[in-house]
Design a protein around this motif. Sequence first.
Motif, PDB file in Angstrom:
ATOM      1  N   UNK A 153       0.851  -1.183   0.000  1.00 28.69           N
ATOM      2  CA  UNK A 153       0.000   0.000   0.000  1.00 28.69           C
ATOM      3  C   UNK A 153       0.895   1.244   0.000  1.00 28.69           C
ATOM      4  N   UNK A 154       0.830   2.044  -1.054  1.00 25.53           N
ATOM      5  CA  UNK A 154       1.686   3.228  -1.167  1.00 25.53           C
ATOM      6  C   UNK A 154       0.818   4.465  -1.326  1.00 25.53           C
ATOM      7  N   UNK A 155       0.731   5.266  -0.290  1.00 28.75           N
ATOM      8  CA  UNK A 155      -0.053   6.487  -0.327  1.00 28.75           C
ATOM      9  C   UNK A 155      -0.990   6.578   0.855  1.00 28.75           C
ATOM     10  N   UNK A 156      -1.257   7.784   1.293  1.00 31.09           N
ATOM     11  CA  UNK A 156      -2.149   7.974   2.431  1.00 31.09           C
ATOM     12  C   UNK A 156      -3.525   7.398   2.151  1.00 31.09           C
ATOM     13  N   UNK A 157      -4.043   6.661   3.117  1.00 30.91           N
ATOM     14  CA  UNK A 157      -5.386   6.087   3.092  1.00 30.91           C
ATOM     15  C   UNK A 157      -5.587   5.052   1.988  1.00 30.91           C
ATOM     16  N   UNK A 158      -4.521   4.488   1.477  1.00 27.35           N
ATOM     17  CA  UNK A 158      -4.686   3.360   0.555  1.00 27.35           C
ATOM     18  C   UNK A 158      -5.242   2.171   1.326  1.00 27.35           C
ATOM     19  N   UNK A 159      -6.013   1.327   0.644  1.00 26.69           N
ATOM     20  CA  UNK A 159      -6.674   0.223   1.344  1.00 26.69           C
ATOM     21  C   UNK A 159      -6.852  -0.964   0.417  1.00 26.69           C
TER      22      UNK A 159
END
Length: 206
Positions: free
Chosen positions: A131-137
């Motif tokens: 998961x790369x990036x804020x709030x990735x899910x």
Amino acid sequence: GLITVEEINITGKINVTSTGTSNVCMGYWDGSPGNPDVSGANYNVILGYQAGNSLASGSIHNVAIGYKALENGNGTADYNVAIGSSAGNAFDGIAGTFVGSSAGLVVTGINNTCIGKGAGDAIQAGVENTMLGAETAIGSHGDDNCTVIGYHTQGQGDNTVVIGNCDITKVYLSQDASAEVYCGKVGIGTTNPSYKLHVEEDTTNP
């Protein structure tokens, strides 16, 4: 050999100590400076309030830096890196990398990488996710081998790659859009292509 510094206090809040084998701990646990519960854990570096507080006996080679990083594990955790407030807070697993506030907040699988605020915060039992990036899910709890890139982007199930959230309108695989793309099959209008190039026509809009 083992070097133990029993207590160095600065304004009553920071303590340097080591229990187990070759652990280095600086922080504040259970209302007072002292040791986190790592007496049976080895080769760990822990820095921060309540960080690494429940690393189980036998946990090895973990790095926890930040407020409550790797705090609430319920089992053995090995070879993990958690940097950021509550990063990997409820983690039980192996070889996880969590960087950012609340990154990998609830993860029990192995070989997961979460970078960015809240990235992969509910992977739970999933394994080998990136998961790369804020709030990735991920798409759902327990998905495996997902790669998700971009702010607030959600995965689409096991063995998938998603680049960009719903607001993305164009994807460039190189700056000048000249990169070659290699793949087995391409589907347009279908998620299950049967041929090298499989185009599913829209019969309502010919």
